[in-house]
Design a protein around this motif. Sequence first.
Motif, PDB file in Angstrom:
ATOM      1  N   ALA A 117      98.140  22.012   4.011  1.00 29.96           N
ATOM      2  CA  ALA A 117      97.291  23.086   3.501  1.00 29.96           C
ATOM      3  C   ALA A 117      96.252  22.543   2.527  1.00 29.96           C
ATOM      4  O   ALA A 117      95.101  23.005   2.501  1.00 29.96           O
ATOM      5  CB  ALA A 117      98.150  24.149   2.815  1.00 29.96           C
ATOM      6  N   THR A 118      96.643  21.549   1.747  1.00 33.54           N
ATOM      7  CA  THR A 118      95.691  20.927   0.815  1.00 33.54           C
ATOM      8  C   THR A 118      94.568  20.252   1.596  1.00 33.54           C
ATOM      9  O   THR A 118      93.396  20.375   1.230  1.00 33.54           O
ATOM     10  CB  THR A 118      96.417  19.909  -0.086  1.00 33.54           C
ATOM     11  N   VAL A 119      94.910  19.583   2.669  1.00 32.27           N
ATOM     12  CA  VAL A 119      93.893  18.953   3.528  1.00 32.27           C
ATOM     13  C   VAL A 119      92.980  20.030   4.101  1.00 32.27           C
ATOM     14  O   VAL A 119      91.755  19.874   4.106  1.00 32.27           O
ATOM     15  CB  VAL A 119      94.560  18.138   4.658  1.00 32.27           C
ATOM     16  N   ASN A 120      93.546  21.131   4.559  1.00 28.18           N
ATOM     17  CA  ASN A 120      92.741  22.228   5.115  1.00 28.18           C
ATOM     18  C   ASN A 120      91.738  22.736   4.096  1.00 28.18           C
ATOM     19  O   ASN A 120      90.585  22.994   4.416  1.00 28.18           O
ATOM     20  CB  ASN A 120      93.640  23.396   5.556  1.00 28.18           C
ATOM     21  N   GLU A 121      92.179  22.908   2.862  1.00 32.47           N
ATOM     22  CA  GLU A 121      91.293  23.445   1.834  1.00 32.47           C
ATOM     23  C   GLU A 121      90.208  22.443   1.456  1.00 32.47           C
ATOM     24  O   GLU A 121      89.084  22.826   1.147  1.00 32.47           O
ATOM     25  CB  GLU A 121      92.104  23.892   0.625  1.00 32.47           C
ATOM     26  N   MET A 122      90.536  21.157   1.492  1.00 39.69           N
ATOM     27  CA  MET A 122      89.533  20.136   1.189  1.00 39.69           C
ATOM     28  C   MET A 122      88.493  20.050   2.305  1.00 39.69           C
ATOM     29  O   MET A 122      87.319  19.821   2.036  1.00 39.69           O
ATOM     30  CB  MET A 122      90.211  18.781   0.985  1.00 39.69           C
ATOM     31  N   GLU A 123      88.932  20.248   3.540  1.00 38.13           N
ATOM     32  CA  GLU A 123      88.016  20.173   4.676  1.00 38.13           C
ATOM     33  C   GLU A 123      87.225  21.468   4.875  1.00 38.13           C
ATOM     34  O   GLU A 123      86.129  21.430   5.376  1.00 38.13           O
ATOM     35  CB  GLU A 123      88.800  19.876   5.964  1.00 38.13           C
TER      36      GLU A 123
END
Length: 75
Positions: free
Chosen positions: A68-74
Amino acid sequence: MDNLYELAVNFGRFIAERDEIHVDEIDEEAVQKALEEFIRQVLKGKSLSDEELSLVQVALEEGMYDGATVNEMEG
């Protein structure tokens, strides 16, 4: 058990990225759904001991937060 933990973390990350889950969407219900999918797809329905079940839940949640952190960064 270490392999089970790593597998569950990676699966949690996969679920979060696949379903484009955000950090604020991760709750007990989301983790439970991921757990059911993990047991069905990865373990092919094999039952887990209570200790293994707890370990997998924690690992799935950790992986889901990573994804989810990766999703928010992308996003």
